[in-house]
Design a protein around this motif. Structure first.
Motif, PDB file in Angstrom:
ATOM      1  N   SER A  87       4.696 -23.432  12.668  1.00  0.00           N
ATOM      2  CA  SER A  87       4.947 -24.867  12.811  1.00  0.00           C
ATOM      3  C   SER A  87       5.759 -25.169  14.066  1.00  0.00           C
ATOM      4  N   LYS A  88       5.479 -26.322  14.666  1.00  0.00           N
ATOM      5  CA  LYS A  88       6.139 -26.726  15.907  1.00  0.00           C
ATOM      6  C   LYS A  88       6.898 -28.038  15.756  1.00  0.00           C
ATOM      7  N   GLY A  89       6.914 -28.623  14.577  1.00  0.00           N
ATOM      8  CA  GLY A  89       7.488 -29.945  14.392  1.00  0.00           C
ATOM      9  C   GLY A  89       9.003 -29.965  14.346  1.00  0.00           C
ATOM     10  N   ASP A  90       9.557 -31.132  14.628  1.00  0.00           N
ATOM     11  CA  ASP A  90      10.985 -31.361  14.422  1.00  0.00           C
ATOM     12  C   ASP A  90      11.277 -31.596  12.945  1.00  0.00           C
ATOM     13  N   LEU A  91      10.253 -32.086  12.230  1.00  0.00           N
ATOM     14  CA  LEU A  91      10.343 -32.321  10.788  1.00  0.00           C
ATOM     15  C   LEU A  91       9.350 -31.412  10.090  1.00  0.00           C
ATOM     16  N   ILE A  92       9.655 -31.068   8.836  1.00  0.00           N
ATOM     17  CA  ILE A  92       8.771 -30.160   8.102  1.00  0.00           C
ATOM     18  C   ILE A  92       8.778 -30.509   6.624  1.00  0.00           C
ATOM     19  N   THR A  93       7.623 -30.337   5.985  1.00  0.00           N
ATOM     20  CA  THR A  93       7.515 -30.521   4.539  1.00  0.00           C
ATOM     21  C   THR A  93       6.565 -29.474   3.982  1.00  0.00           C
ATOM     22  N   GLN A 171       8.147 -30.218  -2.884  1.00  0.00           N
ATOM     23  CA  GLN A 171       6.968 -30.899  -2.369  1.00  0.00           C
ATOM     24  C   GLN A 171       7.284 -32.369  -2.135  1.00  0.00           C
ATOM     25  N   GLY A 172       6.901 -32.860  -0.983  1.00  0.00           N
ATOM     26  CA  GLY A 172       7.124 -34.267  -0.675  1.00  0.00           C
ATOM     27  C   GLY A 172       8.456 -34.545  -0.015  1.00  0.00           C
ATOM     28  N   SER A 173       9.413 -33.646  -0.158  1.00  0.00           N
ATOM     29  CA  SER A 173      10.687 -33.799   0.554  1.00  0.00           C
ATOM     30  C   SER A 173      10.461 -33.429   2.026  1.00  0.00           C
ATOM     31  N   ILE A 174      11.153 -34.126   2.927  1.00  0.00           N
ATOM     32  CA  ILE A 174      11.010 -33.844   4.355  1.00  0.00           C
ATOM     33  C   ILE A 174      12.355 -33.366   4.900  1.00  0.00           C
ATOM     34  N   PHE A 175      12.312 -32.291   5.686  1.00  0.00           N
ATOM     35  CA  PHE A 175      13.519 -31.638   6.183  1.00  0.00           C
ATOM     36  C   PHE A 175      13.510 -31.543   7.703  1.00  0.00           C
ATOM     37  N   ARG A 176      14.706 -31.459   8.284  1.00  0.00           N
ATOM     38  CA  ARG A 176      14.808 -31.110   9.694  1.00  0.00           C
ATOM     39  C   ARG A 176      14.465 -29.626   9.820  1.00  0.00           C
TER      40      ARG A 176
END
Length: 352
Positions: A87-93, A171-176
């Protein structure tokens, strides 16, 4: 509400024999209507048509979709760590391919994280359940114990992990992603995945108090109930909790809710299953000191012979959500199919 096209969101999906549900899952991602998303799918050695379904969808899927097919490991933490590395995102779920996102709520969470740089994560105190066909189970309100706490603090979340064996759904929670990287993702030496990641996250935020978090009451996930749900494997769930208990709260008493789980499992277990359960680890052996657990074991062993004799005469087995098999006198066998008609009073998750 228009989205703020800012941070890349990496959605890590894990599937095992979820071919029937893949389209629902990936459609729910598209319906978030946030263009800056990448999707990483780990297929853990499925024996159904999962890979074919994924490859067919990928041909026309408008978002970046990476498919990683591997031999079955059965290690959820290891598999999600593989997705995190890609993954390359700033946010992840994270999500299982049989579940689906509440797309509108996911967009709201993304926008809030984009507008508040000190938010470590956003999670929900509610999770609705859907059946095989995607209709919401209205008999399950979905409110978690977390919903009863006004303005919860990190210590409240840690306490819920011990007392309720979980604060919220991963699931569904979004994290840095930077924080997930800082705590080194999931612990692959633990059977559990979500409870371990949450505890590591909460302990990190206790130290780094400059971060905040937010709990919402709108469900961000629809959890699919079907015959292959991992949570239905009671022995595995008990093993997860005893491992967590041993690592994070070794000097605390057995959590009361765990006692209830163990007594409920023992009630319907045979002698061999009971032996396996209480020889899993150090904490599983310690559970034998509990009076309620001892009483349940005695009742189970006493009833084992009666149960075995009864099964010889008549035994009904559930093969899947719809098919049942009845066996008489251990050799006369016939099966039947339950109706697949959907309840007329339920709402499909796409209507939310």
């Amino acid at each position: 509400m228009p989205s703020i096209n800012k941070s890349l969101l990496s959605i890590c999906c894990l599937g095992f024999n979820h071919a029937d549900f893949i389209k629902d899952n990936l459609d729910s991602i598209l319906n978030i209507h946030y263009e800056n998303i990448e999707v990483i799918v780990i297929d853990d050695g499925s024996s159904d048509d999962s890979i074919r379904v994924l490859e067919d969808i990928k041909e026309t899927y408008p978002l970046p979709l990476k498919i990683i097919s591997q031999h079955n490991t059965g290690n959820i933490g290891l598999n999600f760590n593989n997705a995190i590395r890609e993954s390359k995102g700033d946010l992840i779920t994270f999500i299982s391919l049989d579940d689906v996102f509440h797309s509108k709520v996911m967009l709201q969470q993304i926008n809030e994280l984009n507008s508040k740089s000190n938010l470590a994560f956003i999670a929900s105190s509610k999770a609705l359940s859907i059946n095989h066909l995607g209709y919401v189970d209205e008999t399950r309100p979905g409110e978690l114990q977390l919903s009863k706490i006004k303005n919860p603090q990190i210590e409240d979340l840690i306490r819920l992990e011990y007392e309720q064996l979980g604060a919220f759904y991963l699931q569904g929670s979004i994290f840095r992603k930077s924080i997930i990287d800082s705590i080194h993702g999931f612990d692959i030496d633990m059977t559990g995945d979500d409870i371990v990641l949450r505890i590591k996250l909460f302990n990190y935020l206790k130290i780094h108090s400059d971060w905040s978090f937010k709990i919402i009451n709108n469900n961000n996930i629809f959890y699919r109930l079907h015959d292959n749900n991992i949570h239905k494997n009671s022995a595995r769930q008990i093993k997860i909790v005893t491992e967590v208990w041993e690592r994070y709260w070794p000097n605390k008493e057995i959590p009361p809710l765990l006692v209830n789980w163990v007594c409920g499992y023992v009630k319907n277990a045979n002698f061999e299953q009971i032996i396996r359960l209480f020889t899993t680890n150090k904490k599983s052996i310690e559970m034998l000191d509990n009076i309620r657990v001892q009483t349940s074991i005695k009742k189970s062993i006493r009833n084992d012979f009666i149960t075995s004799f009864t099964k010889f005469i008549f035994h009904r087995e559930r093969l899947n959500e719809f098919k049942r098999v009845i066996t008489l006198f251990s050799f006369i066998q016939f099966s039947y199919i339950k109706s697949k008609k959907r309840p007329t009073n339920n709402i499909h998750f796409t209507k939310y």
